[in-house]
Each structure stands twice: as structure tokens, then as C-alpha cells.
Scaffold this motif. Structure first.
Motif, mmCIF file in Angstrom:
data_model
loop_
_atom_site.group_PDB
_atom_site.id
_atom_site.type_symbol
_atom_site.label_atom_id
_atom_site.label_comp_id
_atom_site.label_asym_id
_atom_site.label_seq_id
_atom_site.Cartn_x
_atom_site.Cartn_y
_atom_site.Cartn_z
ATOM 1 N N ARG A 21 0.783 -1.111 -0.012
ATOM 2 C CA ARG A 21 -0.077 0.081 -0.064
ATOM 3 C C ARG A 21 0.633 1.271 -0.188
ATOM 4 N N CYS A 22 0.266 2.269 -0.620
ATOM 5 C CA CYS A 22 0.826 3.588 -0.553
ATOM 6 C C CYS A 22 1.065 4.248 0.666
ATOM 7 N N ALA A 23 2.319 4.725 1.004
ATOM 8 C CA ALA A 23 2.613 5.282 2.227
ATOM 9 C C ALA A 23 2.032 6.574 2.355
ATOM 10 N N HIS A 24 1.412 7.044 1.191
ATOM 11 C CA HIS A 24 0.617 8.579 1.464
ATOM 12 C C HIS A 24 -0.851 8.298 1.681
ATOM 13 N N CYS A 25 -1.320 7.671 0.653
ATOM 14 C CA CYS A 25 -2.736 7.482 0.591
ATOM 15 C C CYS A 25 -3.419 6.157 0.966
ATOM 16 N N GLY A 26 -2.561 5.146 1.054
ATOM 17 C CA GLY A 26 -3.038 3.899 1.404
ATOM 18 C C GLY A 26 -3.514 2.892 0.198
ATOM 19 N N ILE A 51 5.614 5.084 -2.463
ATOM 20 C CA ILE A 51 4.255 5.616 -2.959
ATOM 21 C C ILE A 51 3.898 5.596 -4.307
ATOM 22 N N CYS A 52 2.494 5.888 -4.530
ATOM 23 C CA CYS A 52 1.673 5.361 -5.951
ATOM 24 C C CYS A 52 2.007 6.591 -6.692
ATOM 25 N N ALA A 53 1.693 6.343 -8.009
ATOM 26 C CA ALA A 53 2.133 7.274 -9.029
ATOM 27 C C ALA A 53 1.230 8.423 -8.803
ATOM 28 N N GLY A 54 -0.178 8.185 -8.009
ATOM 29 C CA GLY A 54 -0.957 9.314 -8.046
ATOM 30 C C GLY A 54 -0.477 10.308 -7.073
ATOM 31 N N CYS A 55 0.481 9.939 -5.972
ATOM 32 C CA CYS A 55 0.943 10.614 -4.905
ATOM 33 C C CYS A 55 2.046 11.671 -4.929
ATOM 34 N N GLY A 56 2.813 11.424 -6.174
ATOM 35 C CA GLY A 56 3.908 12.338 -6.164
ATOM 36 C C GLY A 56 4.695 11.939 -7.445
HETATM 37 ZN ZN LIG Z 1 -0.827 7.073 -2.890
#
Ligand SMILES: [Zn+2]
Length: 262
Positions: free
Chosen positions: A173-178, A192-197
Motif C-alpha cells: 500500500r501507498c505510504a501516503h494515501c494507502g 508511494i503510488c504514481a498518483g501521490c507524487g
Molecule cells: Zn498514494
């Protein structure tokens, strides 16, 4: 009746000394260096004790008093005693596993030496870390397994160490948005996922990479050996090496000295 004193102090250090001041513990030699005239100084990592600095008298003087038992990476049962000055001395060693297959190949050998240095750097002296000792043993064995790249064993060793200390990053899971991770990049604190940064030139892992990293981290040694024999770990050495480099900085985070930039 003086009950406390030295005995309690000794117990606080994790020692269950017998009347003669002798104690046997199983573990491994991490480092060895010359000390005085013909003596050796060893760093042992021992069950129930953690890191212990031990002197081996006469071990370097040509008398092969301890056999191969003072060689780095040798696993054995070590008999110790406290000297009058408080130092710990080696009385005898029974070698249990000399890790011979690992010594025959340069890459596994280099990895094991690297792990030893990391342990000496990050573990507190005379604090038991039995989970980590077992983790070290089984992954050292894995280093010599056919079909298993040393980098895969290194990843497994590091991830399980971080996991035991509560520092392992989430690989799912993404460390920012889960959100569940497909492609992910490493930020120094986690994936982190591609959408988060912005991905930038941060280390990047595909969904397949992450699945493989999870599988090797979470599978027992026999399972990883099976993956190796089936050739499933071929051609992905770079992934394990990159992931190991990424997470290594986390080992310093408990003392907030980490300044790791991907
Ligand atoms: Zn994310």
C-alpha cells in the motif's frame, strides 16, 4: 547477606553465569582483529546476549587452540568467562556450522561480511536480539543456495530485520494515501503510488517487482530455495539490489540520523 551486587549486575547484562563464571552460548563470529601479542579480539553475536566483545588469548600465536572457531562467519557454541578486569574471554568453541558453501563463492561471502558490519554498527552491545540472530543464520544459509541470487537473500535478511524492529515499509500500500500499489517509487520513508507524487528519478518498482519482493520477504527459506531452483529468481537481481539499497537507510531511523535520499 549480600544478595545483589555483582550477580545482579551480571544478570542485567543477560548473563546467567554459573559458579565458575563460565557460560556457554550459541551464535556466530562477526568480526575478528589482532589484539596484543598473539591474542584476538572477536565480536560475537550470541543467543540470549546479543553482541559481545570477547578476547581469545593465544589464538593468533600459531597455537591453533580454538581450531577454526574464531573465523568470522563461523557458527558455534562458545564457552566464555569473565576476567578480573571485567573483560570477557573465550575458553572453548565447538563449531556447529562453518558456512563452508558460502565461503566458496565471492558474492555470497561479500554479502555475509556486509551484513556482519551492519549488525556491529546498528546493534547495542549486550542486548539480546535472538530473532535477528535466527534471521541471520537462515539467510546466511540461503546465500549459498543454488539458484538464489545473493541479492535476494540480502533483501530477505534486511526486510525481516526491519520488520522485527517495526521499521519495514509497506510493500502493498501507498505510504501516503494507502491505495494498493501498482507501480511505485521510493521516497526514503516508504513506497508511494504514481498518483501521490512526481516519480522523477526516484527508484521505481513495477507491480511485478513488488509482488516478487513481497514473496521473497514473506516466504520461508525452503520456499525461497524452491523459487530459486525453478529459476524464478533469475534475471531480477537488480530489483533485489535496488530494494535493499532503498530500505537500508531505514535501519538508522530509530536514532533519527537518517538522511537518506532515495
Ligand atoms: Zn498514494
Amino acid at each position: 547477606m549480600p544478595v545483589g551486587g555483582v550477580r545482579d549486575g551480571v544478570r542485567a547484562l543477560g548473563w546467567g553465569m554459573s559458579r565458575q563464571g563460565l557460560e556457554a552460548a550459541s551464535g556466530v563470529v562477526l568480526t575478528r582483529s589482532a589484539w596484543g601479542e598473539g591474542d584476538l579480539s572477536l565480536t560475537l553475536f550470541l543467543k540470549g546476549m546479543g553482541l559481545v566483545r570477547v578476547f581469545a588469548r593465544g589464538a593468533a600465536a600459531g597455537r591453533v587452540r580454538f581450531g577454526g572457531g574464531t573465523e568470522p562467519l563461523v557458527w558455534g557454541s562458545f564457552r566464555l568467562h569473565r576476567g578480573r578486569g571485567g573483560g570477557v574471554y573465550l575458553s572453548a568453541v565447538d563449531v556447529v556450522d562453518g558456512m563452508i558453501p558460502l565461503r566458496r563463492r565471492p558474492d555470497p561471502l561479500r554479502a555475509a561480511v556486509r551484513w556482519s558490519r551492519l549488525l556491529v554498527r546498528h546493534l547495542m552491545a549486550e542486548h539480546p536480539a535472538d530473532d535477528l540472530l535466527a534471521n541471520l543464520y537462515w539467510n546466511m544459509r540461503l546465500l549459498a543456495a543454488p539458484g538464489v541470487p545473493p541479492d535476494a537473500a540480502e533483501w530477505r535478511f534486511l526486510w525481516r530485520w526491519l520488520s522485527a524492529w517495526g521499521l519495514a515499509p509497506d510493500l502493498a500500500r501507498c505510504a501516503h494515501c494507502g491505495a494498493a500499489l501498482g507501480e511505485a517509487s521510493w521516497t526514503g520513508e516508504g513506497l508511494i503510488c504514481a498518483g501521490c507524487g512526481p516519480q522523477g528519478d526516484r527508484p521505481r518498482f513495477s507491480g511485478e517487482d513488488l509482488a516478487l519482493l513481497r514473496r521473497v520477504a514473506g516466504t520461508d527459506v525452503a520456499g525461497v530455495e524452491r523459487h530459486g531452483k525453478l529459476g524464478e529468481l533469475d534475471g531480477v537481481r537488480g530489483t533485489f539490489a535496488l530494494a535493499s539499497r532503498c530500505v537500508q537507510g531505514l535501519l538508522s531511523q530509530d536514532i533519527r540520523s537518517s538522511d537518506f535520499k532515495g
